[in-house]
Enzyme design. Structure first.
Site, short mmCIF file in Angstrom:
data_model
loop_
_atom_site.label_atom_id
_atom_site.label_comp_id
_atom_site.label_asym_id
_atom_site.label_seq_id
_atom_site.Cartn_x
_atom_site.Cartn_y
_atom_site.Cartn_z
N LYS A 66 0.83 -1.20 0.00
CA LYS A 66 0.00 0.00 0.00
C LYS A 66 0.87 1.25 0.00
O LYS A 66 0.60 2.21 -0.73
CB LYS A 66 -0.94 -0.01 1.22
CG LYS A 66 -2.04 -1.04 1.12
CD LYS A 66 -2.89 -1.13 2.37
CE LYS A 66 -3.91 -2.27 2.20
NZ LYS A 66 -4.90 -2.33 3.28
N GLN A 110 -4.62 -1.24 9.67
CA GLN A 110 -4.61 -2.57 9.05
C GLN A 110 -5.18 -3.63 9.99
O GLN A 110 -4.82 -3.67 11.17
CB GLN A 110 -3.17 -2.92 8.64
CG GLN A 110 -3.04 -4.20 7.82
CD GLN A 110 -3.60 -4.10 6.41
OE1 GLN A 110 -3.80 -3.01 5.88
NE2 GLN A 110 -3.85 -5.23 5.78
N ASP A 133 -11.05 3.28 4.31
CA ASP A 133 -11.48 1.89 4.22
C ASP A 133 -13.01 1.78 4.08
O ASP A 133 -13.53 0.71 3.79
CB ASP A 133 -11.07 1.12 5.49
CG ASP A 133 -9.73 0.40 5.34
OD1 ASP A 133 -9.47 -0.10 4.23
OD2 ASP A 133 -8.97 0.34 6.32
N1 L34 Z 1 -7.96 -2.02 7.32
N2 L34 Z 1 -7.31 -4.14 6.77
C1 L34 Z 1 -7.82 -2.96 6.39
N3 L34 Z 1 -8.16 -2.70 5.12
C2 L34 Z 1 -8.02 -3.64 4.16
O1 L34 Z 1 -8.42 -3.39 2.91
C3 L34 Z 1 -7.46 -4.88 4.51
N4 L34 Z 1 -7.22 -5.87 3.58
C4 L34 Z 1 -7.38 -7.27 3.97
C5 L34 Z 1 -6.61 -7.49 5.29
N5 L34 Z 1 -6.71 -6.36 6.20
C6 L34 Z 1 -7.14 -5.13 5.85
C7 L34 Z 1 -6.23 -5.78 2.66
O2 L34 Z 1 -5.69 -4.75 2.36
C8 L34 Z 1 -6.74 -8.01 2.82
N6 L34 Z 1 -5.97 -7.01 2.12
C9 L34 Z 1 -5.04 -7.26 1.08
C10 L34 Z 1 -4.44 -6.25 0.36
C11 L34 Z 1 -3.52 -6.52 -0.64
C12 L34 Z 1 -3.19 -7.80 -0.94
C13 L34 Z 1 -3.77 -8.83 -0.23
C14 L34 Z 1 -4.69 -8.55 0.78
C15 L34 Z 1 -2.19 -8.08 -2.01
O3 L34 Z 1 -1.42 -7.25 -2.37
N7 L34 Z 1 -2.15 -9.32 -2.51
C16 L34 Z 1 -1.23 -9.77 -3.55
C17 L34 Z 1 -0.26 -10.81 -3.02
C18 L34 Z 1 0.51 -10.36 -1.85
C19 L34 Z 1 1.40 -11.46 -1.31
O4 L34 Z 1 2.36 -11.83 -2.01
O5 L34 Z 1 1.14 -11.96 -0.20
C20 L34 Z 1 -2.06 -10.42 -4.65
O6 L34 Z 1 -1.60 -10.44 -5.78
O7 L34 Z 1 -3.15 -10.93 -4.34
#
Ligand code: L34
Length: 301
Positions: A66, A110, A133
């Site tokens: 982020k 988060q 959020d």
């Molecule tokens: N307050 N907490 C708050 N806001 C959110 O919107 C989130 N969320 C969830 C968990 N807690 C939170 C996220 O941001 C899940 N989440 C989130 C954001 C980004 C990614 C995964 C979950 C992400 O970048 N995923 C990548 C892979 C990352 C890796 O290698 O682990 C993807 O390509 O899916």
């Protein structure tokens, strides 16, 4: 006459893979241009304050992604890293400090928070105009009533993916699997609304739903957000359905979604991969909200 085989049970068609990573990158690029235009016209450079409590490795990755995305889009980001031993009162004090800091436009706490901290009390303390959020009850209420201040990041990202793959949502049966405050409930609210990429007939199914497979099999659009690795199996998917996989589960050192992807790919017409599907879109939508938060604080909107 040339005859083309029609898709049938015996001739599986491979689903279109919805490239969330590429779609998110394009949106972030557009946002970067919007930020520069906004700043050039005298607006504040959008500033996100991220709060990370404890040392959950997955959360650290997401928050880092982020922050990096903010910087790439020309936005400012400040990370507040607190130890797992932080008390609720200390966290509340930080949130209040960020609320009254005029140089901060968006606040992201988060999740998950350590167990000894009451999550709702913390999230409710974020001032609604900085609630990027869209977790605050005032913002959830506005969103459900169809007059959003912010849109919730993950559900909005899913909606953008549906738009990008050309899914026909209007009049379709959308089944949302999962009823969390962060994905399931707001996702259903967005899809049922009047508007673009909406007007769906929505069913929310969850862990207590009877005859679950029977219901998911009726879905033209299936949003899987139940948080169980490979939960959605082939028999639960309607041939030709659009499948959006919100799950991010770690299984034997691998990232897998809530959908049995290799099986689903021969049944669905389009599907999101994990990783590279919904995750990157969540971040792109967060940036969108951060720009919006700056505009709100500048009293432009
Ligand atoms: N307050 N907490 C708050 N806001 C959110 O919107 C989130 N969320 C969830 C968990 N807690 C939170 C996220 O941001 C899940 N989440 C989130 C954001 C980004 C990614 C995964 C979950 C992400 O970048 N995923 C990548 C892979 C990352 C890796 O290698 O682990 C993807 O390509 O899916």
């Amino acid at each position: 006459m040339t005859r083309f085989p029609l898709p049938s049970k015996d001739t599986p068609v491979t689903a279109q893979i919805i490239d969330g990573k590429a779609i998110a990158a394009r949106i972030r690029q557009e946002l970067a241009a919007q930020v520069e235009t906004y700043v050039a016209s005298g607006g504040s450079r959008p500033h996100l304050a991220a709060v990370l409590v404890g040392d959950d490795p997955a959360s650290a990755v997401y928050v880092r992604n982020k922050e990096r995305a903010c910087q790439q889009a020309g936005m400012l980001s400040t990370l507040h890293r607190l130890p797992a031993s932080t008390t609720q009162e200390e966290l509340l004090t930080l949130v209040q400090q960020l609320n009254s800091d005029a140089s901060v436009h968006g606040i992201l706490v988060q999740l998950p928070l350590p167990k000894h901290i009451h999550e709702t009390s913390i999230l409710d303390a974020v001032t609604p105009l900085k609630d990027v959020d869209c977790f605050h009850p005032e913002n959830v209420g506005l969103m459900v009533q169809g007059r959003p201040r912010f849109l919730p990041c993950t559900p909005h990202g899913c909606q953008e993916l549906l738009a990008a793959c050309g899914a026909k949502v209007d009049g379709a049966h959308a089944v949302v699997l999962g009823r969390s405050e962060i994905v399931g409930k707001p996702m259903a609210a967005l899809l049922v609304q009047k508007g673009d990429v909406a007007n769906a007939t929505v069913t929310i199914a969850h862990s207590r739903t009877r005859n679950l497979a029977e219901i998911t099999r009726q879905a033209d659009i299936l949003i899987a957000a139940i948080g169980k690795p490979n939960f959605v199996t082939a028999d639960m998917i309607k041939p030709g359905a659009v499948v959006i996989d919100v799950g991010i589960n770690r299984l034997n050192d691998q990232l897998v979604g809530d959908v049995d992807y290799p099986a689903a790919i021969d049944i669905a017409s389009a599907i999101t991969p994990v990783p590279g599907g919904v995750g990157p879109m969540t971040i792109a939508m967060l940036l969108k909200n951060t720009l919006r938060a700056a505009r709100l604080q500048d009293n432009v909107d």
